[in-house]
Design a protein around this motif. Sequence first.
Motif, short mmCIF file in Angstrom:
data_model
loop_
_atom_site.label_atom_id
_atom_site.label_comp_id
_atom_site.label_asym_id
_atom_site.label_seq_id
_atom_site.Cartn_x
_atom_site.Cartn_y
_atom_site.Cartn_z
N GLY A 127 0.73 -1.24 -0.12
CA GLY A 127 -0.17 0.09 0.14
C GLY A 127 0.73 1.47 0.22
O GLY A 127 0.30 2.45 0.13
N ALA A 128 2.14 1.11 0.25
CA ALA A 128 3.14 2.21 -0.02
C ALA A 128 2.94 3.00 -1.35
O ALA A 128 2.90 2.32 -2.37
CB ALA A 128 4.37 1.89 0.39
N PRO A 129 2.72 4.43 -1.49
CA PRO A 129 3.08 5.16 -2.81
C PRO A 129 4.35 5.13 -3.52
O PRO A 129 5.22 4.92 -2.67
CB PRO A 129 2.69 6.39 -2.43
N ILE A 130 4.33 5.09 -4.73
CA ILE A 130 5.65 5.32 -5.54
C ILE A 130 5.78 6.77 -5.79
O ILE A 130 4.84 7.20 -6.06
CB ILE A 130 5.37 4.39 -6.72
N VAL A 131 6.87 6.93 -5.63
CA VAL A 131 7.30 8.61 -5.64
C VAL A 131 8.33 8.65 -6.76
O VAL A 131 9.42 7.98 -6.76
CB VAL A 131 7.73 9.09 -4.52
N TYR A 132 8.06 9.53 -7.66
CA TYR A 132 9.21 9.71 -8.63
C TYR A 132 9.42 11.52 -8.36
O TYR A 132 8.58 11.97 -7.96
CB TYR A 132 8.36 9.86 -10.05
N GLY A 133 10.52 11.76 -9.24
CA GLY A 133 10.81 13.24 -9.31
C GLY A 133 10.13 14.02 -10.39
O GLY A 133 9.11 13.29 -11.00
N PRO A 134 10.28 15.42 -10.39
CA PRO A 134 9.39 16.22 -11.56
C PRO A 134 9.59 15.43 -12.91
O PRO A 134 10.50 15.11 -13.28
CB PRO A 134 10.10 17.35 -11.23
N THR A 135 8.72 15.94 -13.55
CA THR A 135 8.45 15.61 -15.11
C THR A 135 8.16 14.11 -15.45
O THR A 135 8.00 13.67 -16.61
CB THR A 135 9.56 15.99 -15.97
#
Length: 475
Positions: free
Chosen positions: A71-79
Amino acid sequence: MKIEQIYTGCLAQGAYYITSGGEAAIIDPLRETQPYINRLKEDGVQLKYIFETHFHADFVSGHLDLSHKTGAPIVYGPTANPEFEATIAEDEQIFKIGNSTIKVLHTPGHTLESSCYLLIDENGVEKALFSGDTLFLGDVGRPDLAQKGADMTQEELAGLLYDSLYSKILPLDDDITVYPAHGAGSACGKNMQKETVDTLGNQKRTNYALNQNDKESFIKEVTDGLLPPPAYFGMNVMMNKKGYGSFDEVLAKGLHALVPDQFEEIAEASGALILDVRNNREFARGFIPQSINIGLDGDFAPWVGALIADVNQPILLVTKNGAEEEAVTRLSRVGFDNILGFLDGGFETWMKSGKETDLVNRISAEQFENEIKGKETKIIDIRKESEYNSEHIQEAYNRPLAYINGWIHTLQPEEHFYMHCGSGYRSTMAASILQARGYRNFSEIEGGFNAIASTGISKSNFVCQSKILNKLDKK
């Protein structure tokens, strides 16, 4: 706060596990997620975020499966623009992990979405930089992998990388620990150090890319000498960006045990490639005709990607008993998910069934020494150009294994040749490919150049590239 580097040598890849105040973050996880889930349970912590430094080209990340299971969210950087639910962070956005924080640093250049993650402890001290493919130890990320999607030249991307490094990374404190996504052996850079952890201060002193006079010299140095990326890189990027099937499903399908008759029937009906992952000594003594050998005891996954290339290729496995799961797992790490099963009982079962077998014409270094005395012979050295340049047999042609699809057609089937690599691992791969395509008039040298160097062959036959030009044009 605790940081653990989980390094996978076969891929020269580092994933990171961070815990603080009962919470955890994982950066750039591998495809198989169960080891991470086990660790979270053992430590009694909750996974709060899965951070991705960019859309990886050389391996398929485990971000999707890990997110689905925790259930943990995936995080990416901008763009970044993934085709699944994810958090797209802003530059310098802060994420809380227990008593610590992670600050996003958008560092485009390797790819446009590339980002580093700066870890700040409970006292507000900047402790570690998870630099992805932006900054390696001794090198920086190659700037030629995002050209198609970015519609930019590698020189333009290298310019972006310069701006990222010199404005975002170099101003950071020297005491910060750098944790890169890759180490020596990865195709994502060209000059990586063998170490996998260093201080930023030492990198400022020793990394050639961080010691350029201006942007122009940086672009020249970073783009000089880049080899073509492996063919599977683009397909891995798309899997990481668009999504992929569950690893659990891939594993279940790949662990389908097949008796010889079933194995043969599926091979003929599906056009599957028979991939034999035993070591080169076992393979050379006997194998199923048309099999390709890439041993699990070496850089297995990168060679699969380089030599097979198409991740959709159906594959049937021949392994030692008990190695089936390892083979399927390591194939999935580079996106080869279409595994139809494995030969139950391995090659011994195939032999006992009375079916046709093949072998490699493998000779010892001593036999090679005796056979070439006083004769004009053709010798093919399939090591990397840098290995060949360091030292090689004077008469040898250099034909790196990675480019076999480009030079195989230059061979004359009626002309016998000798072939070697460094130790026998790569030359057996080459032998299997050659024989599968009808080339049989050759002798492969057991133990490769290492064994040859210990024979009585005169050292005067060993030369450096500076003393002699390669006899064939590079392909």
